[in-house]
Design an enzyme around this catalytic site. Structure first.
Site, mmCIF file in Angstrom:
data_model
loop_
_atom_site.group_PDB
_atom_site.id
_atom_site.type_symbol
_atom_site.label_atom_id
_atom_site.label_comp_id
_atom_site.label_asym_id
_atom_site.label_seq_id
_atom_site.Cartn_x
_atom_site.Cartn_y
_atom_site.Cartn_z
ATOM 1 C CG ASP A 120 6.027 -4.394 6.999
ATOM 2 O OD1 ASP A 120 7.009 -4.077 6.331
ATOM 3 O OD2 ASP A 120 5.000 -4.740 6.511
ATOM 4 C CG ASP A 149 -1.290 8.877 3.796
ATOM 5 O OD1 ASP A 149 -0.781 7.845 3.883
ATOM 6 O OD2 ASP A 149 -1.386 9.791 4.670
ATOM 7 N N GLY A 150 -0.696 6.436 1.440
ATOM 8 C CA GLY A 150 0.500 5.765 0.626
ATOM 9 C C GLY A 150 1.794 6.389 1.230
ATOM 10 C CE LYS A 181 6.697 1.092 6.052
ATOM 11 N NZ LYS A 181 6.811 -0.063 7.244
ATOM 12 C CG ASP A 202 0.097 -8.320 6.500
ATOM 13 O OD1 ASP A 202 -0.742 -8.985 7.289
ATOM 14 O OD2 ASP A 202 0.314 -7.095 6.488
ATOM 15 N N GLY A 244 0.764 -1.216 0.122
ATOM 16 C CA GLY A 244 -0.027 -0.047 0.016
ATOM 17 C C GLY A 244 1.028 1.133 0.013
ATOM 18 N NE ARG A 250 5.560 -7.319 2.488
ATOM 19 C CZ ARG A 250 5.740 -6.643 3.349
ATOM 20 N NH1 ARG A 250 5.111 -6.851 4.443
ATOM 21 N NH2 ARG A 250 6.420 -5.470 3.141
HETATM 22 P P1 AMP Z 1 1.136 -2.650 8.514
HETATM 23 O O1 AMP Z 1 0.205 -2.768 9.624
HETATM 24 O O2 AMP Z 1 1.846 -1.405 8.428
HETATM 25 O O3 AMP Z 1 1.938 -3.885 8.056
HETATM 26 O O4 AMP Z 1 0.355 -2.436 6.938
HETATM 27 C C1 AMP Z 1 -0.699 -3.364 6.840
HETATM 28 C C2 AMP Z 1 -1.362 -2.920 5.326
HETATM 29 O O5 AMP Z 1 -1.667 -1.480 5.478
HETATM 30 C C3 AMP Z 1 -0.214 -3.077 4.266
HETATM 31 O O6 AMP Z 1 -0.981 -3.590 3.198
HETATM 32 C C4 AMP Z 1 0.441 -1.657 3.942
HETATM 33 O O7 AMP Z 1 0.751 -1.581 2.902
HETATM 34 C C5 AMP Z 1 -0.958 -1.023 4.382
HETATM 35 N N1 AMP Z 1 -0.586 0.491 4.764
HETATM 36 C C6 AMP Z 1 -0.169 0.839 6.049
HETATM 37 N N2 AMP Z 1 -0.166 2.211 6.077
HETATM 38 C C7 AMP Z 1 -0.784 2.632 4.774
HETATM 39 C C8 AMP Z 1 -0.667 3.946 4.441
HETATM 40 N N3 AMP Z 1 -0.527 5.145 5.076
HETATM 41 N N4 AMP Z 1 -0.978 4.101 2.860
HETATM 42 C C9 AMP Z 1 -1.168 3.050 2.229
HETATM 43 N N5 AMP Z 1 -1.334 1.699 2.800
HETATM 44 C C10 AMP Z 1 -0.839 1.700 4.022
HETATM 45 MG MG MG Z 2 3.266 -4.570 6.999
#
Ligand code: AMP
Ligand code: MG
Length: 506
Positions: free
Chosen positions: A277, A140-141, A128, A267, A108, A198
């Site tokens: 992560d 928001d990426g 990232k 994931d 994301g 993953r």
């Molecule tokens: P995480 O909890 O960081 O492992 O993220 C879980 C999922 O949410 C993954 O697919 C990430 O890419 C997505 N994600 C987390 N934060 C964001 C963000 N700010 N914008 C887009 N995707 C996000």
């Molecule tokens: Mg993650």
């Protein structure tokens, strides 16, 4: 997580001639079912926060790579420019989050730029926080400076500790606003790893019934990352066993050093047994087996002492995803995959025992060791004794002396003295030499770990535009077994740190 940040207008940068050109893009060859190609979205007026010389060395880059006029590395690793040969993409994966099937997740906010060939094998490079992708869902990426500093520093701290991890090459920041609980600013961490695959990548293709793609992904992984599985009678079961064994070793490392990951969703589990992560992770201060480092984890699913079982649960989810790969009747296939997970238990238990013996300075194996170790941990837990310092200071115990700075960590001094008598008797069994053992113990029990408050101090300064503490801490964390540069690097968590909370907000 909506953001009111405007898309960054990229600072134009002409392709630098001397930049690394040996890009492999092997993952791209898998085809579009596995990713979406798209350029990163840059950040305006980026600044370097820090970079890791150790990572650059791994890539075989010159030490001045980050400031070379002809490389324009700051623009490239802030998402504003690309080197020729890069093929940026976001990959697709799914996963179980907090024990529940979450469906499609995917990169994301990560862009794979490509792979660099090195003498030790190819390394993937990933940004990232460089903007939304088709997998961003409501996000928001972006990534904020606060969480990016934590990820950058902890990646390199783990490498310094000798624990398998994705690495962090560099970190850049911008004034681009990013909304979280409050308004913050954007940063981009550049990560490197032989593979960012993953468990969730495999779950994705199994759960969406794309079995041909699942097989291609598994074959790809075996070919490039686990070639020894090719010769096995069941390559996929062999691959699962390899992942189980590497994961067991990783979790033993985590438990031994007092590291709590915080979000062990499938994931976030690496197919290579790497720590992956960095979100609401924490190193234990006062030892509490039930410690929950993620403020969002109300149930304590990912509490410290649960990590070994959770990893095993995650491996079962991966085994489930491998089912469509297996030939023959379902029952036999399931049995073969369960068998492949079995080594996890002994690998973990024996691996942890081996690490704990080393932490206690024991060189031989005695039946009583397990009890001695359990009682030491119980003693620490009863006093909430600082995890890192308890082990480090234990190294100063001699045949005749209980060091005062060790006693200071414990409330029940009598119980400590009684345990130390047993410890001394155990040391005598192997005729342990105090000085030699102390040196050995200091080589496996770090003086410095990335305590929450150490990261917080660096973050607060960085948020004021001063990155010097982040850079200094990086140097200290790369050599965690050395005596610290400053007493404050090894000091116990101050009172103000007790109220620090880290959550999934990043
Ligand atoms: P995480 O909890 O960081 O492992 O993220 C879980 C999922 O949410 C993954 O697919 C990430 O890419 C997505 N994600 C987390 N934060 C964001 C963000 N700010 N914008 C887009 N995707 C996000
Ligand atoms: Mg993650």
């Amino acid at each position: 997580m909506p953001s009111d940040s405007a898309p960054a207008s990229p600072d134009p940068a002409s392709p630098p001639a001397a930049a690394p050109g040996n890009w492999l893009n092997r993952f791209a060859a898998l085809g579009p079912a596995f990713f979406t190609e798209l350029p990163p979205q840059g950040m305006p007026s980026p600044r370097w926060v820090a970079h890791s010389p150790g990572c650059a060395e791994q890539l075989g880059w010159p030490s001045d790579w980050w400031e070379r006029e002809d490389w324009q590395a700051l623009q490239v690793f802030s998402g504003n420019a690309q080197w020729p040969g890069m093929r940026p993409m976001a990959t697709v994966y799914s996963g179980h989050q907090f024990g529940v099937w979450a469906g499609q997740l995917g990169d994301g906010r990560a862009h794979l730029l490509g792979e660099v060939a090195t003498p030790q094998g190819a390394l993937e490079i990933q940004l990232k926080g460089a903007g939304i992708t088709p997998y961003s869902r409501m996000g928001d990426g972006r990534a904020v400076l606060r969480s990016s500093i934590r990820e950058f520093l902890c990646s390199e701290a783990m490498a310094g500790l000798g624990i398998p991890t994705t690495r962090a090459l560099c970190l850049s920041a911008s004034d681009l606003p990013v909304r979280r609980e409050r308004l913050e600013t954007a940063a981009i961490v550049t990560r490197i790893a032989p593979s960012f695959l993953r468990f969730g990548h495999f779950e994705h293709f199994a759960h969406t019934d794309q079995h041909e793609a699942l097989r291609r992904l598994a074959d790809f992984f075996i070919q490039h990352h686990a070639p020894e599985c090719q010769a096995a009678s069941s390559p996929y079961a062999a691959l699962l066993e390899r992942v189980a064994t590497q994961t067991a070793s990783l979790i033993a490392d985590w438990q031994a050093v007092g590291f709590c990951h915080g979000v062990m969703n499938t994931d976030n589990m690496s197919m290579l047994g790497l720590t992956l992560d960095y979100g609401p992770f924490g190193f234990m201060d006062g030892f509490d087996p039930g410690h929950i480092c993620n403020h969002s984890d109300g149930q304590g699913r990912y509490a410290f002492a649960r990590q070994p079982n959770i990893a095993f649960w995650n491996l079962h989810a991966l085994a489930q995803a491998f089912m469509p790969l297996m030939p023959g009747p379902r029952e036999a296939a399931g049995e073969a995959l369960l068998q492949a997970l079995e080594p996890y238990k002994t690998e973990f238990a024996q691996g942890l025992l081996r690490r704990m013996r080393a932490k206690l300075g024991l060189q031989t194996a005695q039946d009583e060791d397990r009890q001695l170790i359990d009682d030491w941990l119980r003693l620490m837990a009863a006093s909430r004794a600082d995890y890192t310092q308890s082990f480090r200071r234990l190294s100063a115990v001699t045949a005749s002396e209980d060091p005062a700075h060790l006693r200071d960590l414990f409330i029940d001094r009598e119980a400590l003295a009684a345990w130390l008598q047993r410890y001394r008797a155990r040391l005598q069994v192997e005729a342990s030499d105090d000085a030699e053992r102390a040196a050995r113990m200091r080589g496996v029990n770090p003086a410095v770990v990335l305590r929450k408050h150490l990261a917080e101090i660096a973050i607060r300064q960085a948020q004021q535009g001063d990155f010097s503490e982040t850079q200094r801490l990086l140097k200290v964390l790369q050599r965690p077994y050395d005596e610290a540069e400053r007493p404050s690097d090894t000091a116990l968590a101050p009172d103000w740190a007790q109220t620090l909370e880290v959550s999934c907000s990043s």
